[in-house]
Design a protein around this motif. Structure first.
Motif, PDB file in Angstrom:
ATOM      1  N   ALA A   1       0.823  -1.286   0.160  1.00 50.92           N
ATOM      2  CA  ALA A   1       0.007   0.117  -0.185  1.00 50.92           C
ATOM      3  C   ALA A   1       0.932   1.267  -0.106  1.00 50.92           C
ATOM      4  CB  ALA A   1      -0.876  -0.086   1.002  1.00 50.92           C
ATOM      5  N   ASP A   2       0.078   2.439  -0.549  1.00 50.64           N
ATOM      6  CA  ASP A   2       0.883   3.566  -0.338  1.00 50.64           C
ATOM      7  C   ASP A   2       0.577   4.277   1.021  1.00 50.64           C
ATOM      8  OD1 ASP A   2       1.925   3.574  -2.839  1.00 50.64           O
ATOM      9  OD2 ASP A   2      -0.376   3.896  -3.727  1.00 50.64           O
ATOM     10  N   ILE A   3      -0.764   4.014   1.545  1.00 53.19           N
ATOM     11  CA  ILE A   3      -1.380   4.639   2.472  1.00 53.19           C
ATOM     12  C   ILE A   3      -1.997   3.383   3.290  1.00 53.19           C
ATOM     13  CG2 ILE A   3      -1.044   7.113   2.403  1.00 53.19           C
ATOM     14  CD1 ILE A   3      -3.988   6.702   1.576  1.00 53.19           C
ATOM     15  N   THR A   4      -2.127   3.442   4.784  1.00 53.73           N
ATOM     16  CA  THR A   4      -2.910   2.617   5.626  1.00 53.73           C
ATOM     17  C   THR A   4      -3.586   3.513   6.540  1.00 53.73           C
ATOM     18  OG1 THR A   4      -1.108   2.299   7.284  1.00 53.73           O
ATOM     19  CG2 THR A   4      -1.209   0.946   5.495  1.00 53.73           C
ATOM     20  N   ILE A   5      -4.805   2.832   6.876  1.00 54.67           N
ATOM     21  CA  ILE A   5      -5.519   3.326   7.925  1.00 54.67           C
ATOM     22  C   ILE A   5      -5.897   2.419   8.863  1.00 54.67           C
ATOM     23  CG2 ILE A   5      -8.017   4.477   8.802  1.00 54.67           C
ATOM     24  CD1 ILE A   5      -8.109   5.853   6.097  1.00 54.67           C
ATOM     25  N   SER A   6      -5.561   2.283   9.906  1.00 52.75           N
ATOM     26  CA  SER A   6      -5.897   1.347  11.141  1.00 52.75           C
ATOM     27  C   SER A   6      -7.027   1.720  11.827  1.00 52.75           C
ATOM     28  CB  SER A   6      -4.897   1.176  11.852  1.00 52.75           C
ATOM     29  OG  SER A   6      -4.235   2.269  12.606  1.00 52.75           O
ATOM     30  N   MET A   7      -7.868   0.550  12.295  1.00 54.65           N
ATOM     31  CA  MET A   7      -9.056   0.904  13.163  1.00 54.65           C
ATOM     32  C   MET A   7      -9.337  -0.361  13.771  1.00 54.65           C
ATOM     33  SD  MET A   7     -12.017   1.081   9.980  1.00 54.65           S
ATOM     34  CE  MET A   7     -13.271   1.375  11.169  1.00 54.65           C
ATOM     35  N   ASP A   8     -10.296  -0.321  14.832  1.00 56.32           N
ATOM     36  CA  ASP A   8     -10.695  -1.412  15.334  1.00 56.32           C
ATOM     37  C   ASP A   8     -12.028  -2.279  14.734  1.00 56.32           C
ATOM     38  OD1 ASP A   8      -9.034  -1.278  17.485  1.00 56.32           O
ATOM     39  OD2 ASP A   8     -10.113  -0.150  18.807  1.00 56.32           O
ATOM     40  N   ALA A   9     -12.251  -3.508  15.235  1.00 57.18           N
ATOM     41  CA  ALA A   9     -13.343  -4.141  14.108  1.00 57.18           C
ATOM     42  C   ALA A   9     -14.823  -4.004  14.852  1.00 57.18           C
ATOM     43  CB  ALA A   9     -13.262  -5.656  14.198  1.00 57.18           C
ATOM     44  N   ASP A  10     -14.902  -3.294  15.977  1.00 58.01           N
ATOM     45  CA  ASP A  10     -15.981  -3.133  16.872  1.00 58.01           C
ATOM     46  C   ASP A  10     -17.048  -1.972  16.312  1.00 58.01           C
ATOM     47  OD1 ASP A  10     -14.696  -0.779  17.407  1.00 58.01           O
ATOM     48  OD2 ASP A  10     -14.263  -1.415  19.732  1.00 58.01           O
TER      49      ASP A  10
ATOM     50  N   ARG B   1     -11.142  11.541  19.556  1.00 61.05           N
ATOM     51  CA  ARG B   1     -12.358  11.465  19.916  1.00 61.05           C
ATOM     52  C   ARG B   1     -12.751  13.029  20.324  1.00 61.05           C
ATOM     53  NH1 ARG B   1     -13.887   6.708  23.928  1.00 61.05           N
ATOM     54  NH2 ARG B   1     -15.841   7.736  23.682  1.00 61.05           N
ATOM     55  N   SER B   2     -13.866  13.550  19.598  1.00 59.04           N
ATOM     56  CA  SER B   2     -14.425  14.775  19.898  1.00 59.04           C
ATOM     57  C   SER B   2     -15.016  15.127  21.459  1.00 59.04           C
ATOM     58  CB  SER B   2     -15.247  15.476  18.878  1.00 59.04           C
ATOM     59  OG  SER B   2     -16.316  14.490  19.046  1.00 59.04           O
TER      60      SER B   2
ATOM     61  N   SER C   1      -3.849  12.719  23.102  1.00 61.81           N
ATOM     62  CA  SER C   1      -5.194  12.798  23.811  1.00 61.81           C
ATOM     63  C   SER C   1      -6.198  12.292  23.144  1.00 61.81           C
ATOM     64  CB  SER C   1      -5.483  13.908  24.884  1.00 61.81           C
ATOM     65  OG  SER C   1      -4.412  14.310  25.620  1.00 61.81           O
ATOM     66  N   ASN C   2      -7.076  11.348  23.659  1.00 64.10           N
ATOM     67  CA  ASN C   2      -8.350  10.759  23.170  1.00 64.10           C
ATOM     68  C   ASN C   2      -8.298   9.933  21.768  1.00 64.10           C
ATOM     69  OD1 ASN C   2     -10.216  11.647  25.265  1.00 64.10           O
ATOM     70  ND2 ASN C   2     -10.159  13.771  24.426  1.00 64.10           N
ATOM     71  N   HIS C   3      -6.926   9.747  21.664  1.00 61.89           N
ATOM     72  CA  HIS C   3      -6.729   8.762  20.174  1.00 61.89           C
ATOM     73  C   HIS C   3      -6.251   7.470  20.840  1.00 61.89           C
ATOM     74  CE1 HIS C   3      -4.589   7.556  16.817  1.00 61.89           C
ATOM     75  NE2 HIS C   3      -3.542   7.428  17.390  1.00 61.89           N
ATOM     76  N   ALA C   4      -6.705   6.632  20.103  1.00 57.56           N
ATOM     77  CA  ALA C   4      -6.589   5.207  20.253  1.00 57.56           C
ATOM     78  C   ALA C   4      -5.602   4.563  19.323  1.00 57.56           C
ATOM     79  CB  ALA C   4      -7.754   4.140  20.444  1.00 57.56           C
ATOM     80  N   ASP C   5      -6.126   3.845  18.163  1.00 58.87           N
ATOM     81  CA  ASP C   5      -5.217   3.317  17.343  1.00 58.87           C
ATOM     82  C   ASP C   5      -5.866   3.629  15.870  1.00 58.87           C
ATOM     83  OD1 ASP C   5      -2.857   2.087  18.308  1.00 58.87           O
ATOM     84  OD2 ASP C   5      -4.403   1.152  19.155  1.00 58.87           O
ATOM     85  N   TYR C   6      -6.824   4.616  15.796  1.00 62.44           N
ATOM     86  CA  TYR C   6      -7.548   4.919  14.580  1.00 62.44           C
ATOM     87  C   TYR C   6      -6.691   6.175  13.922  1.00 62.44           C
ATOM     88  CZ  TYR C   6     -11.467   6.280  11.345  1.00 62.44           C
ATOM     89  OH  TYR C   6     -12.207   6.528  10.098  1.00 62.44           O
ATOM     90  N   ARG C   7      -5.751   5.819  13.076  1.00 63.37           N
ATOM     91  CA  ARG C   7      -4.706   6.697  12.189  1.00 63.37           C
ATOM     92  C   ARG C   7      -4.525   6.199  10.885  1.00 63.37           C
ATOM     93  NH1 ARG C   7      -1.360   3.448  15.442  1.00 63.37           N
ATOM     94  NH2 ARG C   7      -1.797   4.446  17.341  1.00 63.37           N
ATOM     95  N   LEU C   8      -4.349   7.260  10.102  1.00 59.01           N
ATOM     96  CA  LEU C   8      -3.897   7.115   8.651  1.00 59.01           C
ATOM     97  C   LEU C   8      -2.134   7.318   8.693  1.00 59.01           C
ATOM     98  CD1 LEU C   8      -4.894   8.523   5.505  1.00 59.01           C
ATOM     99  CD2 LEU C   8      -2.610   8.941   6.109  1.00 59.01           C
ATOM    100  N   MET C   9      -1.362   6.308   8.050  1.00 60.57           N
ATOM    101  CA  MET C   9      -0.272   6.518   7.963  1.00 60.57           C
ATOM    102  C   MET C   9       0.359   6.298   6.410  1.00 60.57           C
ATOM    103  SD  MET C   9       1.171   4.293  11.384  1.00 60.57           S
ATOM    104  CE  MET C   9       2.774   4.733  11.248  1.00 60.57           C
ATOM    105  N   SER C  10       1.412   7.266   5.875  1.00 59.69           N
ATOM    106  CA  SER C  10       2.018   6.947   4.761  1.00 59.69           C
ATOM    107  C   SER C  10       2.792   5.914   4.775  1.00 59.69           C
ATOM    108  CB  SER C  10       2.426   8.194   4.442  1.00 59.69           C
ATOM    109  OG  SER C  10       3.609   8.632   5.137  1.00 59.69           O
ATOM    110  N   LYS C  11       3.303   5.657   3.644  1.00 60.50           N
ATOM    111  CA  LYS C  11       4.353   4.416   3.350  1.00 60.50           C
ATOM    112  C   LYS C  11       5.513   4.715   3.844  1.00 60.50           C
ATOM    113  CE  LYS C  11       5.923   1.556  -0.316  1.00 60.50           C
ATOM    114  NZ  LYS C  11       5.072   0.347  -0.040  1.00 60.50           N
TER     115      LYS C  11
END
Length: 333
Positions: A97-106, A132-133, A162-172
């Motif tokens: 991939a060129d970029i990834t977005i990680s997130m939970d399955a719930d 999270r807002s 703060s208020n960040h878990a593992d929902y993030r975009l990362m470039s290569k």
């Protein structure tokens, strides 16, 4: 014309058979729409990482992959924990991939926030944090402990969002930077900010879990917090050193007082102060030994250089031209 980026959505899964079909359906609709709009390349994938689940999670992932090339799968040989499973998926995705977005399955993370993440990346950000807002869906206890967690982490000198878990975009190139961190004791929320590069934040509202039970009860949350502190900073040892110095100074002052009092003909008071001092100093010593032992244990694990995870099987369709992606829910399940 600029070529669209290949996006991999990396989703670690542990005993997610109840929620996985719905998660797959929503992600397929989202990613399929992004491909149709030309925002991401047709080679983009949804990669589920099975973290040694004992239920039908991997069986569902295999069926999804067989029914639709949009789905990919990574199966770990045994359960290695959320952070290792996420890292495994990211490292596999890095080669495709060129970029990834990680997130939970719930399905608590807002899937639609991906659009803004992509926009932030196109504007020059290598890492985009989903933050999270608000925390209205959390209980009062969880909300207060979460705020305390971030405060403690910053007090300990750990750079964390703060208020960040593992929902993030990362470039290569951000993923390549992450690959250079070789420690066994993982706390990605603290490691990712160390990579550097341009970062951005996307705020979203976190929903309640769609189905199933949380995989992070209080016990695991406390373990994760302790892992993060002891993996990323030595400040607890420095605090112990300061407490030891303070205790020594108090003891020295008390000794001077006793000598002066004895010279004046005074008598030593009862056992209360003596016993309190013994228990206090003894407790401090046990605490110090425990924290130092924790660091020594981590060094022990690091020097062994054991693999952080072992991948048993990888499912990724190599089809490049996909004029008609099969997005029917029945086909995916």
């Amino acid at each position: 014309m600029k070529t669209a980026n290949i996006l991999y959505v990396v989703v670690p899964c542990y005993k997610e058979e109840e929620v996985l079909p719905e998660t797959a359906a929503r992600l397929a609709d989202k990613l399929g729409g992004m491909i149709a709009d030309g925002r991401v390349a047709p080679q983009s994938r949804i990669m589920f990482v099975n973290d040694g689940s004992s239920d039908k999670t991997w069986e569902i992932i295999c069926n999804l992959h067989e029914g639709n090339p949009l789905f990919a799968g990574v199966n770990l040989s045994r359960n290695r924990g959320h952070q290792n499973a996420l890292l495994a998926g990211l490292m596999v995705a890095k080669d495709h991939a060129d970029i990834t977005i990680s997130m939970d399955a719930d399905l608590q993370d807002d899937i639609d926030a991906m659009d803004e993440m992509l926009a932030k990346h196109e504007a020059g950000a290598d890492i985009v944090y989903g933050v999270r807002s608000k925390r209205e869906t959390d209980s009062f206890f969880k909300r207060r402990t979460a705020l305390g967690f971030y405060k403690i982490m910053r007090t300990m000198g750990i750079e964390i969002v703060s208020n960040h878990a593992d929902y993030r975009l990362m470039s290569k190139r951000a993923l390549e930077g992450l690959a250079q961190f070789r420690e066994v004791n993982l706390f990605l929320r603290g490691i990712v900010p160390m990579i550097g590069y341009n970062t951005a934040i996307v705020h979203y509202e976190r929903a309640e879990r769609f189905a199933g039970e949380t995989k992070y009860p209080l016990k695991k949350m406390l373990a994760l917090a302790f892992e993060g502190i002891t993996s990323l900073t030595i400040r607890p040892i420095r605090i112990i050193s300061m407490l030891g110095l303070l205790t020594f100074l108090i003891s020295a002052g008390f000794l001077v007082y006793v000598i002066i009092d004895f010279a004046r003909g005074g008598t030593v008071a009862g056992w209360t102060s003596t016993i309190a001092s013994i228990w206090g100093i003894g407790g401090l010593q046990l605490l110090a030994i425990g924290i130092i032992g924790e660091y020594i244990g981590k060094i022990y694990l690091e020097v062994k250089q054991r693999p952080r995870y072992i991948i048993e099987q990888t499912l990724i369709s190599q089809l490049i031209n996909q004029p008609e992606l099969n997005l029917d829910k029945e086909a995916k399940l």
